[in-house]
Design a protein around this motif. Structure first.
Motif, PDB file in Angstrom:
ATOM      1  N   PHE A  84      -6.438   3.889  -7.198  1.00 43.72           N
ATOM      2  CA  PHE A  84      -5.734   2.505  -7.081  1.00 43.72           C
ATOM      3  C   PHE A  84      -6.089   1.972  -5.723  1.00 43.72           C
ATOM      4  O   PHE A  84      -5.723   0.818  -5.415  1.00 43.72           O
ATOM      5  CB  PHE A  84      -4.300   2.477  -7.426  1.00 43.72           C
ATOM      6  CG  PHE A  84      -4.049   2.919  -8.917  1.00 43.72           C
ATOM      7  CD1 PHE A  84      -4.891   3.060  -9.841  1.00 43.72           C
ATOM      8  CD2 PHE A  84      -2.823   3.172  -9.024  1.00 43.72           C
ATOM      9  CE1 PHE A  84      -4.575   3.152 -11.059  1.00 43.72           C
ATOM     10  CE2 PHE A  84      -2.350   3.335 -10.556  1.00 43.72           C
ATOM     11  CZ  PHE A  84      -3.260   3.324 -11.435  1.00 43.72           C
ATOM     12  N   GLY A  85      -6.526   2.733  -4.780  1.00 42.85           N
ATOM     13  CA  GLY A  85      -6.777   2.000  -3.529  1.00 42.85           C
ATOM     14  C   GLY A  85      -5.872   2.317  -2.358  1.00 42.85           C
ATOM     15  O   GLY A  85      -5.816   1.682  -1.406  1.00 42.85           O
ATOM     16  N   TYR A  86      -4.906   3.048  -2.834  1.00 41.13           N
ATOM     17  CA  TYR A  86      -3.837   3.396  -1.801  1.00 41.13           C
ATOM     18  C   TYR A  86      -3.050   4.807  -1.982  1.00 41.13           C
ATOM     19  O   TYR A  86      -3.524   5.517  -2.809  1.00 41.13           O
ATOM     20  CB  TYR A  86      -2.193   2.360  -1.754  1.00 41.13           C
ATOM     21  CG  TYR A  86      -1.944   1.829  -3.208  1.00 41.13           C
ATOM     22  CD1 TYR A  86      -0.916   2.662  -3.672  1.00 41.13           C
ATOM     23  CD2 TYR A  86      -2.778   1.075  -3.792  1.00 41.13           C
ATOM     24  CE1 TYR A  86      -0.782   2.170  -5.076  1.00 41.13           C
ATOM     25  CE2 TYR A  86      -2.463   0.386  -5.332  1.00 41.13           C
ATOM     26  CZ  TYR A  86      -1.112   1.246  -5.771  1.00 41.13           C
ATOM     27  OH  TYR A  86      -0.742   0.932  -7.205  1.00 41.13           O
ATOM     28  N   LYS A  87      -2.062   5.071  -1.136  1.00 43.28           N
ATOM     29  CA  LYS A  87      -1.676   6.352  -1.229  1.00 43.28           C
ATOM     30  C   LYS A  87      -1.393   7.027  -2.603  1.00 43.28           C
ATOM     31  O   LYS A  87      -0.826   6.348  -3.523  1.00 43.28           O
ATOM     32  CB  LYS A  87      -0.212   6.222  -0.495  1.00 43.28           C
ATOM     33  CG  LYS A  87      -0.289   6.296   0.806  1.00 43.28           C
ATOM     34  CD  LYS A  87       1.212   6.453   1.723  1.00 43.28           C
ATOM     35  CE  LYS A  87       1.165   6.076   3.019  1.00 43.28           C
ATOM     36  NZ  LYS A  87       2.499   6.297   3.668  1.00 43.28           N
ATOM     37  N   ALA A  88      -1.584   8.212  -2.663  1.00 40.56           N
ATOM     38  CA  ALA A  88      -1.289   8.818  -3.914  1.00 40.56           C
ATOM     39  C   ALA A  88      -0.196   8.996  -4.675  1.00 40.56           C
ATOM     40  O   ALA A  88       0.116   8.797  -5.623  1.00 40.56           O
ATOM     41  CB  ALA A  88      -1.918  10.373  -3.967  1.00 40.56           C
ATOM     42  N   LYS A  89       0.915   9.169  -3.696  1.00 43.42           N
ATOM     43  CA  LYS A  89       2.138   9.100  -4.213  1.00 43.42           C
ATOM     44  C   LYS A  89       2.807   7.962  -4.785  1.00 43.42           C
ATOM     45  O   LYS A  89       3.255   7.833  -5.957  1.00 43.42           O
ATOM     46  CB  LYS A  89       3.210   9.598  -2.765  1.00 43.42           C
ATOM     47  CG  LYS A  89       3.168  11.131  -2.468  1.00 43.42           C
ATOM     48  CD  LYS A  89       4.069  11.391  -1.481  1.00 43.42           C
ATOM     49  CE  LYS A  89       3.959  12.803  -1.182  1.00 43.42           C
ATOM     50  NZ  LYS A  89       4.884  13.258  -0.027  1.00 43.42           N
ATOM     51  N   LYS A 186      -7.045  10.728   0.034  1.00 42.69           N
ATOM     52  CA  LYS A 186      -7.727   9.367   0.158  1.00 42.69           C
ATOM     53  C   LYS A 186      -6.600   8.374   0.263  1.00 42.69           C
ATOM     54  O   LYS A 186      -5.437   8.476  -0.113  1.00 42.69           O
ATOM     55  CB  LYS A 186      -8.531   8.957  -1.239  1.00 42.69           C
ATOM     56  CG  LYS A 186      -9.637   9.746  -1.557  1.00 42.69           C
ATOM     57  CD  LYS A 186     -10.296   9.187  -2.752  1.00 42.69           C
ATOM     58  CE  LYS A 186     -11.400   9.978  -3.490  1.00 42.69           C
ATOM     59  NZ  LYS A 186     -11.909   9.501  -4.303  1.00 42.69           N
ATOM     60  N   HIS A 187      -6.953   7.203   1.112  1.00 42.29           N
ATOM     61  CA  HIS A 187      -6.212   6.263   1.678  1.00 42.29           C
ATOM     62  C   HIS A 187      -4.841   6.636   1.838  1.00 42.29           C
ATOM     63  O   HIS A 187      -3.708   5.809   1.829  1.00 42.29           O
ATOM     64  CB  HIS A 187      -5.890   5.161   0.378  1.00 42.29           C
ATOM     65  CG  HIS A 187      -7.191   5.001  -0.352  1.00 42.29           C
ATOM     66  ND1 HIS A 187      -8.322   4.126   0.267  1.00 42.29           N
ATOM     67  CD2 HIS A 187      -7.698   5.300  -1.564  1.00 42.29           C
ATOM     68  CE1 HIS A 187      -9.226   4.063  -0.542  1.00 42.29           C
ATOM     69  NE2 HIS A 187      -8.997   4.740  -1.750  1.00 42.29           N
ATOM     70  N   LYS A 188      -4.556   7.623   3.069  1.00 42.92           N
ATOM     71  CA  LYS A 188      -3.366   8.142   3.315  1.00 42.92           C
ATOM     72  C   LYS A 188      -2.738   7.204   4.097  1.00 42.92           C
ATOM     73  O   LYS A 188      -1.194   7.321   4.256  1.00 42.92           O
ATOM     74  CB  LYS A 188      -3.489   9.383   4.162  1.00 42.92           C
ATOM     75  CG  LYS A 188      -3.935  10.706   3.251  1.00 42.92           C
ATOM     76  CD  LYS A 188      -4.011  11.910   4.216  1.00 42.92           C
ATOM     77  CE  LYS A 188      -4.245  13.060   3.329  1.00 42.92           C
ATOM     78  NZ  LYS A 188      -4.440  14.427   4.223  1.00 42.92           N
ATOM     79  N   ASN A 189      -3.259   6.404   4.848  1.00 41.41           N
ATOM     80  CA  ASN A 189      -2.671   5.296   5.537  1.00 41.41           C
ATOM     81  C   ASN A 189      -2.366   3.924   5.019  1.00 41.41           C
ATOM     82  O   ASN A 189      -1.901   2.907   5.588  1.00 41.41           O
ATOM     83  CB  ASN A 189      -3.619   5.041   6.973  1.00 41.41           C
ATOM     84  CG  ASN A 189      -3.445   6.235   7.656  1.00 41.41           C
ATOM     85  OD1 ASN A 189      -2.329   7.133   7.962  1.00 41.41           O
ATOM     86  ND2 ASN A 189      -4.773   6.497   8.301  1.00 41.41           N
ATOM     87  N   LEU A 193       3.122  -1.346  -0.225  1.00 39.58           N
ATOM     88  CA  LEU A 193       3.662  -2.475   0.597  1.00 39.58           C
ATOM     89  C   LEU A 193       2.451  -2.985   1.470  1.00 39.58           C
ATOM     90  O   LEU A 193       2.589  -4.229   1.466  1.00 39.58           O
ATOM     91  CB  LEU A 193       4.762  -2.030   1.242  1.00 39.58           C
ATOM     92  CG  LEU A 193       6.213  -1.452   0.554  1.00 39.58           C
ATOM     93  CD1 LEU A 193       7.146  -1.178   1.421  1.00 39.58           C
ATOM     94  CD2 LEU A 193       6.627  -2.653  -0.434  1.00 39.58           C
ATOM     95  N   HIS A 194       1.682  -2.291   1.986  1.00 39.22           N
ATOM     96  CA  HIS A 194       0.524  -2.877   2.482  1.00 39.22           C
ATOM     97  C   HIS A 194      -0.352  -3.553   1.942  1.00 39.22           C
ATOM     98  O   HIS A 194      -0.760  -4.759   2.212  1.00 39.22           O
ATOM     99  CB  HIS A 194      -0.297  -1.694   3.293  1.00 39.22           C
ATOM    100  CG  HIS A 194       0.430  -0.999   4.331  1.00 39.22           C
ATOM    101  ND1 HIS A 194       0.106   0.220   4.705  1.00 39.22           N
ATOM    102  CD2 HIS A 194       1.286  -1.510   5.187  1.00 39.22           C
ATOM    103  CE1 HIS A 194       0.761   0.696   5.575  1.00 39.22           C
ATOM    104  NE2 HIS A 194       1.691  -0.400   6.114  1.00 39.22           N
TER     105      HIS A 194
END
Length: 376
Positions: A84-89, A186-189, A193-194
């Protein structure tokens, strides 16, 4: 050699377009045969897995929920490679929301009035696009909107709806686990919300999301008046036109319209000339051919076979072919008209905002010059 440096399992994970390119560029016949074998084995395994997976889910949760089984299968295949392009959680949590929307909204909206139903569709489609399409070019928009339209075209009630909800829960468990396992690093940061915080009405991605959600919601509203048989075919056509990113109206329009007409006529010819006892083989055969196709036009042609095979049993061959062609052309025409009107409206609004902004700036400049002139 490239063929020998790659494991056969890894070759099976490649897209058909990539495998075809490897076959074309192979330096010798042995390596070409190796990649051709990988392409064919991949194709057979994929079709076999699809049949077993969908049959198992429908045997447990009911044949009337085969549409949800198809969608889970498609998401399962895609989510291995596209996040999805952001944090896995955050992605897993939002995937649960997407499955909830897919289960409830297409059915719930049909029990409401036209305007309330339009609002439910628009909000639901917008949420799906925001959640799944941080990178629209990866194709998530087309996949998840296909699922929404497909479920809207196959509504269920009562115990069947409960079965669909249970199947969606199982699907979320499988897809969520795979999503987290494959993309947890991936995308951990980047949090969800970002993603939301970066949204702007002037951003091309957000314009694409808004245009797609609004266009499909208006098409759902139009169908309240038309009450089309197999309305989902018009929805698929409209979605395919508007969901390309960057937008490629001319190319998609030609490929979709040409593929639908050719595919429908080819199916009619096959249907008339093979024994009825062999018709059950048409779907799997089309699926096998679909697995080695890489062009949108060819996929559109072959998708007609599975769709028309089911519809012909309900409406008859001639009516099914006519409905498929007419509905698709209607969806394409609506999508094209909506896109043109939407773009003109956006340009007009932007021009108005620019004029208002300039007028405000001129007014502030005059106000600042006034005291200075009086002082002089």
């Amino acid at each position: 050699r490239r063929g020998r440096k790659m494991r056969f399992y890894d070759a099976l994970q490649l897209d058909p377009a990539v495998l075809k390119d490897r076959i074309k560029k192979a330096p010798d016949g042995r390596e070409r045969l190796w990649f051709m074998t990988a392409l064919l084995v991949r194709d057979v395994l994929l079709v076999a897995f699809a049949i077993v997976f969908i049959l198992f889910l429908t045997s447990v949760f009911g044949q009337e929920n085969s549409s949800m089984a198809v969608i889970i299968f498609c998401i399962l295949l895609s989510i291995r490679f596209v996040s999805f392009g952001y944090k896995a959680k955050h992605s897993v949590i939002n995937l649960a929301a997407v499955f909830g929307i897919l289960t409830v909204s297409p059915v719930y909206a049909q029990h409401l009035g036209p305007l309330a139903g339009f609002a439910v569709h628009f909000i639901s489609l917008s949420l799906i696009l925001v959640i799944t399409c941080e990178y629209p070019e990866m194709g998530n928009g087309g996949l998840y909107l296909f699922g929404y339209i497909f479920l809207a075209g196959n509504p269920v009630e009562g115990s069947a709806l409960a079965g669909r909800a249970m199947m969606a829960l199982v699907g979320f468990g499988l897809c969520g686990a795979l999503l987290f396992f494959r993309h947890r690093k991936k995308h951990k940061n980047v949090s969800f919300l970002h993603v939301v915080g970066r949204m702007s009405i002037y951003d091309p991605k957000c314009q694409w999301q808004l245009r797609l959600a609004l266009g499909l919601s208006l098409l759902f509203l139009l169908n309240r008046a038309l009450n089309l048989n197999r309305f989902m075919w018009a929805g698929f056509a409209c979605s395919s036109l508007l969901s390309s990113y960057p937008v490629n109206l001319r190319g998609r329009l030609a490929e979709r319209a040409g593929g639908i007409v050719l595919g429908s006529l080819l199916f009619a010819a096959v249907y008339r000339h093979i024994p009825e006892s062999f018709l059950f083989m048409v779907g799997p055969a089309a699926g096998l051919c679909l697995g080695i196709c890489s062009s949108y036009f060819a996929k559109t042609v072959l998708n007609c076979f599975g769709a028309l095979l089911m519809a012909a049993g309900t409406y008859g061959l001639s009516a099914a072919v006519s409905v498929r062609i007419v509905n698709n052309l209607l969806g394409i025409a609506f999508g094209l008209l909506f896109f043109k009107v939407y773009e003109k409206a956006v340009r007009a609004v932007c021009a108005l905002l620019e004029r208002l902004k300039k007028r405000e700036a001129d007014s502030m400049q005059r106000e600042n010059q006034g005291p200075a002139g009086e002082a002089g």
